[in-house]
Structure formats: structure tokens, C-alpha cells
Design an enzyme around this catalytic site. Structure first.
Site, PDB file in Angstrom:
ATOM      1  N   LEU A 666       0.850  -1.195   0.000  1.00 22.35           N
ATOM      2  CA  LEU A 666       0.000   0.000   0.000  1.00 22.35           C
ATOM      3  C   LEU A 666       0.880   1.238   0.000  1.00 22.35           C
ATOM      4  O   LEU A 666       1.858   1.317   0.758  1.00 22.35           O
ATOM      5  CB  LEU A 666      -0.904  -0.005   1.232  1.00 22.35           C
ATOM      6  CG  LEU A 666      -1.967   1.086   1.311  1.00 22.35           C
ATOM      7  CD1 LEU A 666      -3.076   0.817   0.312  1.00 22.35           C
ATOM      8  CD2 LEU A 666      -2.545   1.166   2.714  1.00 22.35           C
ATOM      9  N   ARG A 670       4.270   8.608  -2.244  1.00 25.35           N
ATOM     10  CA  ARG A 670       5.676   8.539  -1.843  1.00 25.35           C
ATOM     11  C   ARG A 670       6.399   7.735  -2.921  1.00 25.35           C
ATOM     12  O   ARG A 670       6.785   6.585  -2.709  1.00 25.35           O
ATOM     13  CB  ARG A 670       5.834   7.908  -0.466  1.00 25.35           C
ATOM     14  CG  ARG A 670       5.192   8.701   0.655  1.00 25.35           C
ATOM     15  CD  ARG A 670       5.729   8.343   2.000  1.00 25.35           C
ATOM     16  NE  ARG A 670       5.373   6.990   2.417  1.00 25.35           N
ATOM     17  CZ  ARG A 670       5.665   6.488   3.614  1.00 25.35           C
ATOM     18  NH1 ARG A 670       6.310   7.217   4.489  1.00 25.35           N
ATOM     19  NH2 ARG A 670       5.298   5.268   3.925  1.00 25.35           N
ATOM     20  N   ASN A 695      -3.190   4.221  -3.431  1.00 19.95           N
ATOM     21  CA  ASN A 695      -4.272   4.751  -2.610  1.00 19.95           C
ATOM     22  C   ASN A 695      -4.505   6.241  -2.825  1.00 19.95           C
ATOM     23  O   ASN A 695      -5.401   6.807  -2.211  1.00 19.95           O
ATOM     24  CB  ASN A 695      -3.978   4.491  -1.127  1.00 19.95           C
ATOM     25  CG  ASN A 695      -5.161   3.895  -0.398  1.00 19.95           C
ATOM     26  OD1 ASN A 695      -6.065   3.349  -1.018  1.00 19.95           O
ATOM     27  ND2 ASN A 695      -5.166   3.998   0.908  1.00 19.95           N
ATOM     28  N   ASP A 742       4.331  -2.464   4.064  1.00 19.44           N
ATOM     29  CA  ASP A 742       4.290  -1.027   3.840  1.00 19.44           C
ATOM     30  C   ASP A 742       5.359  -0.626   2.836  1.00 19.44           C
ATOM     31  O   ASP A 742       6.366  -1.323   2.650  1.00 19.44           O
ATOM     32  CB  ASP A 742       4.510  -0.268   5.149  1.00 19.44           C
ATOM     33  CG  ASP A 742       3.321  -0.390   6.094  1.00 19.44           C
ATOM     34  OD1 ASP A 742       2.204  -0.642   5.597  1.00 19.44           O
ATOM     35  OD2 ASP A 742       3.508  -0.251   7.314  1.00 19.44           O
ATOM     36  N   ASP A 743       5.155   0.519   2.212  1.00 12.55           N
ATOM     37  CA  ASP A 743       6.122   0.957   1.207  1.00 12.55           C
ATOM     38  C   ASP A 743       7.425   1.457   1.820  1.00 12.55           C
ATOM     39  O   ASP A 743       8.399   1.681   1.103  1.00 12.55           O
ATOM     40  CB  ASP A 743       5.506   2.048   0.321  1.00 12.55           C
ATOM     41  CG  ASP A 743       5.034   3.255   1.127  1.00 12.55           C
ATOM     42  OD1 ASP A 743       5.167   3.231   2.365  1.00 12.55           O
ATOM     43  OD2 ASP A 743       4.518   4.217   0.525  1.00 12.55           O
ATOM     44  N   ASP A 744       7.466   1.640   3.141  1.00 13.99           N
ATOM     45  CA  ASP A 744       8.704   2.103   3.775  1.00 13.99           C
ATOM     46  C   ASP A 744       9.322   1.034   4.678  1.00 13.99           C
ATOM     47  O   ASP A 744      10.224   1.328   5.454  1.00 13.99           O
ATOM     48  CB  ASP A 744       8.444   3.368   4.594  1.00 13.99           C
ATOM     49  CG  ASP A 744       7.383   3.153   5.666  1.00 13.99           C
ATOM     50  OD1 ASP A 744       6.760   2.072   5.687  1.00 13.99           O
ATOM     51  OD2 ASP A 744       7.164   4.065   6.482  1.00 13.99           O
ATOM     52  N   GLU A 830      -6.479  -0.548  10.662  1.00 14.40           N
ATOM     53  CA  GLU A 830      -6.807  -1.697   9.818  1.00 14.40           C
ATOM     54  C   GLU A 830      -6.023  -2.934  10.222  1.00 14.40           C
ATOM     55  O   GLU A 830      -6.500  -4.066  10.107  1.00 14.40           O
ATOM     56  CB  GLU A 830      -6.570  -1.346   8.342  1.00 14.40           C
ATOM     57  CG  GLU A 830      -5.167  -1.523   7.830  1.00 14.40           C
ATOM     58  CD  GLU A 830      -4.198  -0.458   8.339  1.00 14.40           C
ATOM     59  OE1 GLU A 830      -2.998  -0.562   8.038  1.00 14.40           O
ATOM     60  OE2 GLU A 830      -4.642   0.477   9.031  1.00 14.40           O
ATOM     61  N   ASP A 831      -4.802  -2.757  10.740  1.00  9.86           N
ATOM     62  CA  ASP A 831      -4.012  -3.901  11.162  1.00  9.86           C
ATOM     63  C   ASP A 831      -4.591  -4.520  12.434  1.00  9.86           C
ATOM     64  O   ASP A 831      -4.600  -5.745  12.598  1.00  9.86           O
ATOM     65  CB  ASP A 831      -2.560  -3.487  11.374  1.00  9.86           C
ATOM     66  CG  ASP A 831      -2.447  -2.185  12.162  1.00  9.86           C
ATOM     67  OD1 ASP A 831      -3.498  -1.618  12.558  1.00  9.86           O
ATOM     68  OD2 ASP A 831      -1.324  -1.706  12.379  1.00  9.86           O
TER      69      ASP A 831
END
Length: 917
Positions: A666, A670, A695, A742-744, A830-831
């Protein structure tokens, strides 16, 4: 002076002649010197060399060695010797190269012969493989015969159908249902008659009619084509009798049913549905001959009910309104104010068996028919328990305002809200079956059962002759206590002997049954259709997958491999797949699960996953065989392909020989961080593809170059910015395993591979890296979210975790909508919601791998979790989720999985010596 000049210049004078003679003599002498003197000198010197002998020659030619002794030619001699030596060396090299060329030519000839031989061997291997594949197909064809549709899939309208049964009560599926219309591959099409198309449609209860119509529109089985239908549904009630529209007489109703356009003389494959909203409902089908049509209603007499053919259904309490899950009381504490309660009044007193004949003993009464005074004994026993004050109970056998009820049945007291308030304070709720054993099912008893399950009171059904809703498919013993009326004297002892764990399990199962099958009109209709479909063994239709609307993107240069990520020590990550990505097998057990696991199908309540779904998800029956996207389902845990030591490192592990996983990432505006994260996935073994959930409403930059990692990168466009998009079951995900990241997040390849191996051994749980836990705040009497380092955890954040795609369907389509709404409201939690869901389903905690507790992304933009309000929102989320579920499903654990040889450099010949248990 004059003589000198005159004599010098006179024409005949002597001085001029003298000068001429002198010039002539001088010229002669010069000629002699230049010509004859060199000749004389050469002759003289030659004569000297010959007189002295060859050894004493001075000016003649000399031997080479003597000539080199001359000082002025020594350098030239050395150059000549060097050149000669080099020429000799070059000649030797030339000869050596000629020999090497000859040898290479021989090797080329040998390689050509080897290539020809290998081609012959390859051709033979291809023939062997082709023969093996052909033999395998023949073997599979023998073991798995090809299924085909019946010859007469759609009989004619005037077809006489099956031979008539001996009596109307003899109807069973085998004798009154036409299976030819419902092949296994039909998808179970259902045609629903329009309520306005038959005469009694105007007399239907408006709320029932509207709720039924709404539910029909939302059903995935309903079709508008009656010629292909497997089942025909007719809504026959509930009817409202008014002076202008009285109820039709039995003969008149029978004629109207036979006049239906697809009745086909006997009504086979028809289902007459009678939904009731009241405790007393009409049983106007009692004297009506329904032929081969099945009946689904709440009230049945014994001579009317056809076991295994007709359906006892639940009442339609919430016709148009959705139940408010926040008003449902929590499932804890286990014990409530009252041990058990009962409020009711007999509408019509039964004649006591003691008045009809001589008194019989209790044993004699049990041998014959049920005595009519059982209800009297029940009253006396329950009053005695109340008067003993051993436990606080509430029993009332008279009502101020009794509700209408059938004869011999216990009427409900007061309004629904008043009854629910009493049940909320009750551990058990008594449901006394009608005194007349001929009344095997009644709407009043079903209403009591519904209300008890709604508020978490465990039903206690007195009377073994009662038929509970869908009793052929639901194992009611897991949610209710069924006690024969003769055991009324032992009821108090029985209720007090149950442990708290058993009570919680039964309360949880009852809540599951109520939410899944009874709570809404859509669930009621869906359960009716699913019960018929399950009885005829037709697999459930798959739930829809979320279509992935891809965003076009340009691939850039080939991504490199980060040296830090590639440094995996001695841990063997397994071979990098050289073949194209392959999906997990799908739908392998549709029919097996549907036919062989009926009870598990209908009783998949929150509890241990002793059996996992293998076939597509039914939107009405979330417990049913409903595995959609990646359908081999869950296999037994354990039995991996690995070994010990070195063998385990080189093996994939788990219990499937070939398997891959999909990364779902997601992201939100970024791009640089995203590109770096994608590049880090280059070379990752067993990766099927990467699904990037975009998103942001703003599309990616036009000049953005995406890394080429050798695998597909699917960029999915979302309808709105929602964290719930992370868990949508995208159709682009073709594997069972999903790595949500995650993207990071920075993960090494060896960490990802180890997490994948652990998940393969525990496929029913969340397996990930960052662990968190919940805690009880004594001062505020609420739950708190805690991210501190601890040996104990209850959650694994889905920012870096593996989970099964099955949970994506549950999260998106089965989990209460209120939870997803709160995630959208806070843009958070959400997690936590996913951890609640998985723990609620499995009753197991997640599994944390490695010692990593969090992730650091140097240079990344500030994330949402850096805000102080982030944690306050997560506190609120946990408490809200607890209200929705009715209890705290998260479970604590101190178990963490680390690889025994993780980053441990051991000699290769020593790894086999280690065995760890």
C-alpha cells in the site's frame, strides 16, 4: 717599366708561353695523382697481403669472428644475435600454436559428435516425457472421470416427471426432487416468483414482502430465466387476514398453487416459503396438498412435517431494520445475574393425564406417550428451585400481557424490549417446547430461541421432540442445551455443572449462528437457499473477487540487488525461480467438502480451525466451504518437506512442494520511497508478483520509471483513499500466501524467506515481524494499545506480515461493516482489525518471527504513526472492536520463532550434526 709591361703583353712574348706550359704540367700532375696513385697503392697493398699469408692480412676480407672484434661493429652484432634469438622463439611459438589449433580442431569435432548425441538423447527424453504425460493423463482419467451434464438437463414443461410417491408424507429428495435440473456444475440457479403474479400476493404482510424482495435482489443465485432454474421459490406468507381479503381456503390455495406457470403438475423443485414475524402464525398449508413442493416455515405438525425434505426456518424478526451490534451485550462476564429465566403462560391448559385414568408412575409414563402433565411438573420443579434460593433465578408462569400463541404452547410475555432486558441478565434462557407432541415446531419457540441467541443467553430447550431451525444441518448441541422433559428435576444440577470455558464456547457459537443465519432478512433467505443447495450437494458459488483496475506504467532499467540485502550469511534462500510465476491450485475440493463435511460446513463457528474451507466462499454462509481466490485451502499443519541442518536450509519447507507468495504494498504519494522498496524485492525467491495498491487519487507521475525486477508489478487504482484497500481480495493475487508490506518497510530477503517458511507451517495465522500487545487499564476500565518492547504480544502488524488470502474475503465481505467504517473514519487501525478477525476465527494468537520489533526508514517522509493522536485513536479502535465482537478475541503469547541457524556461520560438514526440537 715600359719594357716590363710591353714584354708581358706582347703577342709574341715569352712570359705568356711559360705560364701556359706551367698550367699544362700542373694539370698532368693532378691527373696522375688522382688516377695512377690509387691504382699503385692498391696494387702495393695487395702484394703485401699476399706476401704475408692469409693470417697476416691487414686490409683484405677477414672471418666473421675477427670482424666482430672490431669496436665499431660490436653493437650491430649484438642486435643481430638478439633478433636471431627472437626469431627462434617466434618459430617455436608458431609451432606450438599450430599444435594447439590441431588439438582444438579435434575437440571441436568431438563436441560436434557430443552435441549430436545429446540431441538424440534429448529427443528420446522428450518422447519419454510425452509418453509419461500421456500415461499420467490416462491414469487421472481413470481415477477422476470426466464429469458431464445430464442428457436431459432441462425437461420439457409438460414432462410428467418422477413417478408419484405412495403418500404425500413419503416425499424425500430422492423421490420428489428432480436432480436433472441441478447438475453439480449448474451453479444452483433459483427462480423466484413475483409476489404480484399470484392471487394471494396482495394479502402478504407488506414488511415481509418488502424484505423478501430486497433479499432476492441481493442473492447471487437468483436468475430471471425460469427455463434454466434449478429451484423455484414461492412466497406464501405471512398473510394478513382482513374482511376484504380473507385467507384462501385449502382447496382454493391448492388450485392457485397448481396454476403457477412452472408447477408442472406436481410442483417438483418448488419451495414454498412462509416467513413469520409474530409468535403466533397461521399454518394454512396444513390441509393443503403441496405435491412434490417442499415447505419452509416456522410451524409444523408431526403429520405435516416431512423429515429431510421440509425446512424448519427461523422467524423474520428484523424484517427491514439491521440489528445494532453495539447494543448487543458483551459475552463476558460468563455468569450473569440470573442462573436461568423463564417468562410465559400457557394459552390453553391441557387435560392432565391423571384425570383420564389411574395414576401412573414416572417410569410407566416414560414408556408410553409423553404424559400431558409434564408442563405441570416443570412448573413445580422450577418454582422449587426459585424458592430454595440456592441460585438467583427468575421464573414467571403468568403474564400481564401475554402475546397470542398456539394452543398448548407457552405464550411470550410483554413487549420484545422488556423480554430482552431480562435475557441480558440471564446466563441461561429456558425454551419449553409445546405440551402437544404433535406440534414439532412452533413460531413462539423459535422466537424465544432467536431472542436468547441475540443477547447471549444460552438456550435450554426442554423437550426432545422439538425441531429447531435447520436441525438437519446445524449442530445445535454446540450452542444450546437440549434436555428431555423427564429430566426437569436434574436441570439445576446440570446447569451448575458447566464450566466457564464451556459456557463461553456455547455463547460464542450462539452469537455466530444468530449473526450468520438469523439476524437479517438477507441471511434468512440465504440460509434457506443454502440449506437446499447443501442437501442436494451442489457446491457453493464463488464470492466475487475485487477487479484490479491497473494503472499503466513504464518499466525502467533492470533493478540491482542491494548488497546489504544480498548478504544472507550461510542461510540458503532456496533456488530463484527461473520459470514464469505460477498460481496456487484452485477449487480442488469443492464437491468433496460440500458432500463430506456438512456439519463442519454449517458449524464453522469461531473456534479452532480443525477444518479449513476449500471451496468458494458463500456470501451467506461464511463458515461454509468458501475458499475463493486460491482454492487448495488449508492443509494439515506440519509434514514439511525439509530435514535437519543443511537439508532444512536448502528446502523450501512447509507442506506444499511448489508454492509462491504475492507482495501487496500500500502506498500514498511517496514515489521515491516506493521505487526503493520495489528495487529491494529484486531477486527474491518464490515471489509471484507485486501488487501495488495506489491509494492516492492523483495518478503516478508520467515520467516515473518503475524498476524492472523480473516479475510483474501490477499497480491497482482504488476508488477512494482507504486503508481497507490493503485487504481487498484483488483478482490479481493468484496465490494463497500474501505478504502485506508497507512501502517504507525494510526487510532483508532472508527475513522474508524465513517468515514465508514459518507461515507455511501455520497457514491459519498471521505471521510477521513487528509485534504489539493490548493491556487492560484498571483506572479507566478500558483496553489500551501498547507498542513497547515486551516478551508478550497479542498482535502482529500487517505492515510486514504473511496471511492467507481467505482472510481478505472475510475482512472485506464478512466482517461487520461497522469495523471497516471506523477504519475509514480514523484512517487507522486496519491492522488491529485484521488481528481481531483472525484471532476471533482461529482462537489462536499470531506468530512473530525474528527479534525485529519495528522498522526504520532513513530519509522517508513522516508517517501517520508518528503523530501522538495515532495511539489515542488505536485505543478507541480496540475498545470499539471489543463492543462489536462482544468480547476481547486477542490472545497473549510469549512464543516467537527464530531460525536456529539464522545468520549463524557453521561449517557445512557440521550442520548435519544439529537437531533441534
Amino acid at each position: 717599366m715600359m719594357q716590363r709591361n710591353g714584354g708581358g703583353v706582347g703577342p709574341g712574348g715569352q712570359p705568356w708561353l711559360l705560364r701556359r706550359v706551367r698550367l699544362t704540367w700542373l694539370s698532368f700532375m693532378l691527373f696522375f695523382i688522382l688516377v695512377f696513385f690509387p691504382l699503385i697503392a692498391h696494387y702495393y697493398l695487395t702484394t703485401i697481403d699476399e706476401a704475408g699469408g692469409p693470417d697476416k692480412r691487414i686490409f683484405g676480407p677477414r672471418p666473421g669472428g675477427e670482424l666482430c672484434e672490431a669496436k665499431h661493429v660490436q653493437d650491430l652484432c649484438r642486435i643481430r644475435e638478439s633478433v636471431s634469438e627472437e626469431l627462434l622463439q617466434l618459430e617455436a611459438k608458431r609451432q606450438e600454436l599450430n599444435g594447439e589449433i590441431s588439438r582444438l580442431n579435434l575437440r571441436i569435432e568431438a563436441c560436434k559428435r557430443s552435441i549430436d548425441s545429446a540431441k538424440q538423447d534429448l529427443l528420446q527424453l522428450k518422447n519419454v516425457i510425452s509418453q509419461t504425460e500421456h500415461s499420467y493423463k490416462e491414469l487421472m482419467a481413470q481415477n477422476q472421470p470426466k464429469l458431464s451434464l445430464p442428457v436431459r438437463l432441462l425437461p420439457d414443461k409438460d414432462d410428467p416427471g418422477l413417478p408419484p410417491p405412495k403418500s404425500a408424507r413419503a416425499c424425500r429428495l430422492r423421490s420428489c426432487f428432480d436432480y436433472a435440473r441441478c447438475p453439480l456444475t449448474s451453479g444452483f440457479p433459483v427462480y423466484v416468483y413475483d409476489t404480484a403474479s399470484y392471487p394471494w400476493g396482495e394479502s402478504l404482510d407488506p414488511l415481509v414482502k418488502q424484505a423478501f424482495t430486497t433479499s432476492v435482489k441481493s442473492s447471487i443465485y437468483v436468475t430471471n430465466n425460469p427455463s434454466i432454474a434449478c429451484l423455484y421459490v414461492v412466497l406464501v406468507g405471512e398473510l394478513q387476514e382482513t374482511p376484504s381479503s380473507p385467507l384462501p381456503a385449502p382447496l382454493e390455495l391448492e388450485k392457485q398453487l397448481k396454476a403457477l406457470p412452472y408447477w408442472r403438475s406436481d410442483g417438483h423443485n418448488h419451495l414454498l416459503v412462509h416467513l413469520s414475524r409474530k409468535s403466533m402464525t397461521q399454518n394454512f398449508l396444513y390441509n393443503v396438498s403441496t405435491g412434490r413442493a417442499a415447505v419452509a416455515q416456522s410451524t409444523f405438525l408431526e403429520q405435516q412435517y416431512r423429515e429431510g425434505f421440509d425446512l424448519v426456518v427461523s422467524p423474520l424478526v428484523h424484517a427491514l431494520s439491521e440489528p445494532n451490534f453495539l447494543e448487543v451485550p458483551p459475552q463476558v462476564p460468563v455468569k450473569r445475574k440470573y442462573l436461568f429465566t423463564f417468562q410465559g403462560e400457557k394459552v390453553e391448559s391441557l387435560r392432565s393425564s391423571l384425570q383420564e385414568g389411574p395414576h401412573q408412575s414416572f417410569e410407566e409414563e416414560m414408556e408410553g406417550d409423553a404424559p400431558a402433565d409434564y408442563d405441570d411438573r416443570i412448573i413445580g420443579t422450577l418454582k422449587a428451585v426459585q424458592d430454595s434460593h440456592l441460585d438467583q433465578v427468575l421464573v414467571e408462569f403468568t403474564c400481564k400481557t401475554p402475546r397470542p400463541s398456539l394452543p398448548t404452547e407457552w405464550a411470550l410475555c410483554g413487549e420484545r424490549e422488556e423480554r430482552l432486558e431480562v435475557l441480558k441478565a440471564s446466563t441461561f434462557a429456558l425454551v419449553i417446547s409445546p405440551g402437544d407432541c404433535q406440534l414439532v415446531a412452533s413460531a413462539g419457540s423459535s422466537m424465544r430461541l432467536f431472542e436468547a441467541l441475540e443477547v447471549g443467553a444460552i438456550p435450554v430447550v426442554l423437550g426432545d421432540h422439538a425441531r429447531l431451525p435447520y436441525h438437519m444441518l446445524i449442530r445445535w448441541s454446540e450452542a444450546a442445551i437440549m434436555v428431555p422433559k423427564p429430566r426437569i428435576t436434574e436441570l439445576h444440577f446440570l446447569l451448575r455443572s458447566l464450566s466457564d470455558n464451556d459456557l463461553l464456547a456455547m455463547r460464542r457459537q450462539g452469537r455466530f449462528l444468530w449473526e450468520t443465519y438469523f439476524s437479517t432478512s438477507e441471511n434468512v433467505l440465504g440460509t434457506i437457499l443454502a440449506s437446499v443447495r447443501t442437501s442436494i450437494q451442489v457446491p457453493a458459488a464463488p464470492i466475487r473477487e475485487e477487479p484490479a483496475q491497473e494503472i499503466p506504467h513504464k518499466a525502467g532499467k533492470m533493478a540491482g540487488t542491494d548488497a546489504n540485502l544480498a548478504d544472507n550469511g550461510d542461510l540458503d534462500l532456496g533456488p530463484v525461480e527461473t520459470e514464469p510465476p505460477y498460481a496456487s491450485p484452485r477449487f480442488l475440493r469443492n464437491f468433496t467438502y460440500t458432500s463430506a463435511n456438512t456439519y463442519q460446513t454449517w458449524n464453522r463457528a469461531p473456534g479452532p480451525f480443525h477444518l479449513f474451507p476449500h471451496t468458494p466462499l458463500d456470501p451467506v454462509l461464511p463458515s461454509e466451504a468458501k475458499f475463493l481466490g486460491s482454492g487448495t485451502g488449508f492443509r494439515p499443519i506440519g509434514g514439511g518437506a525439509g530435514g535437519s541442518g543443511k537439508e532444512f536450509q536448502a528446502a523450501l519447507g512447509g507442506n506444499v512442494p511448489r508454492e509462491q507468495f504475492t507482495v501487496v504494498m500500500l502506498t500514498y504519494e511517496r514515489e521515491e520511497v516506493l521505487m526503493n522498496s520495489l528495487e529491494r524485492l529484486n531477486g527474491l525467491p518464490y515471489l509471484n508478483k507485486v501488487v501495488v495498491v495506489w491509494n492516492s487519487p492523483k495518478p503516478p507521475s508520467d515520467d516515473l520509471l518503475w524498476p524492472d525486477i523480473g516479475l510483474p508489478i501490477v499497480v491497482v487504482r482504488t476508488e477512494k483513499n482507504s486503508l481497507n484497500n490493503r485487504f481487498l481480495p484483488w483478482d490479481a493475487v493468484e496465490t494463497e500466501a500474501i505478504l502485506s508490506i508497507d512501502d517504507d518497510a525494510h526487510l532483508r530477503h532472508d527475513e522474508i524467506m524465513f517468515g514465508f517458511r514459518v507461515w507455511r507451517e501455520a497457514r491459519d495465522r498471521i505471521v510477521g515481524f513487528p509485534g504489539r500487545f493490548h493491556a487492560w487499564d484498571v483506572n479507566h476500565q478500558s483496553w489500551l494499545y501498547n507498542s513497547n518492547y515486551s516478551c508478550e504480544l497479542s498482535m502482529v502488524l500487517t505492515g510486514a506480515a504473511f496471511f492467507h488470502k481467505y482472510y481478505a474475503y472475510l475482512y472485506s465481505y464478512v466482517m461487520p461493516q461497522a469495523i471497516r467504517d471506523m477504519v475509514d473514519e480514523y484512517i487507522n487501525c486496519e491492522d488491529i482489525a485484521m488481528n481481531f478477525l483472525v484471532s476471533h476465527i482461529t482462537r489462536k494468537p499470531p506468530i512473530k518471527v525474528t527479534s525485529r520489533w519495528t522498522f526504520r526508514c532513513p530519509g522517508c517522509p513522516q508517517a501517520l504513526s508518528h503523530d501522538d493522536s495515532h495511539f489515542h485513536e488505536r485505543h478507541k479502535c480496540i475498545n470499539f472492536f471489543v463492543k462489536v465482537y462482544g468480547y476481547m478475541p486477542l490472545l497473549y503469547t510469549q512464543f516467537r520463532v527464530d531460525s536456529v541457524l539464522f545468520k549463524t556461520r557453521l561449517p557445512h560438514d557440521k550442520t548435519k550434526c544439529f537437531k533441534f526440537i
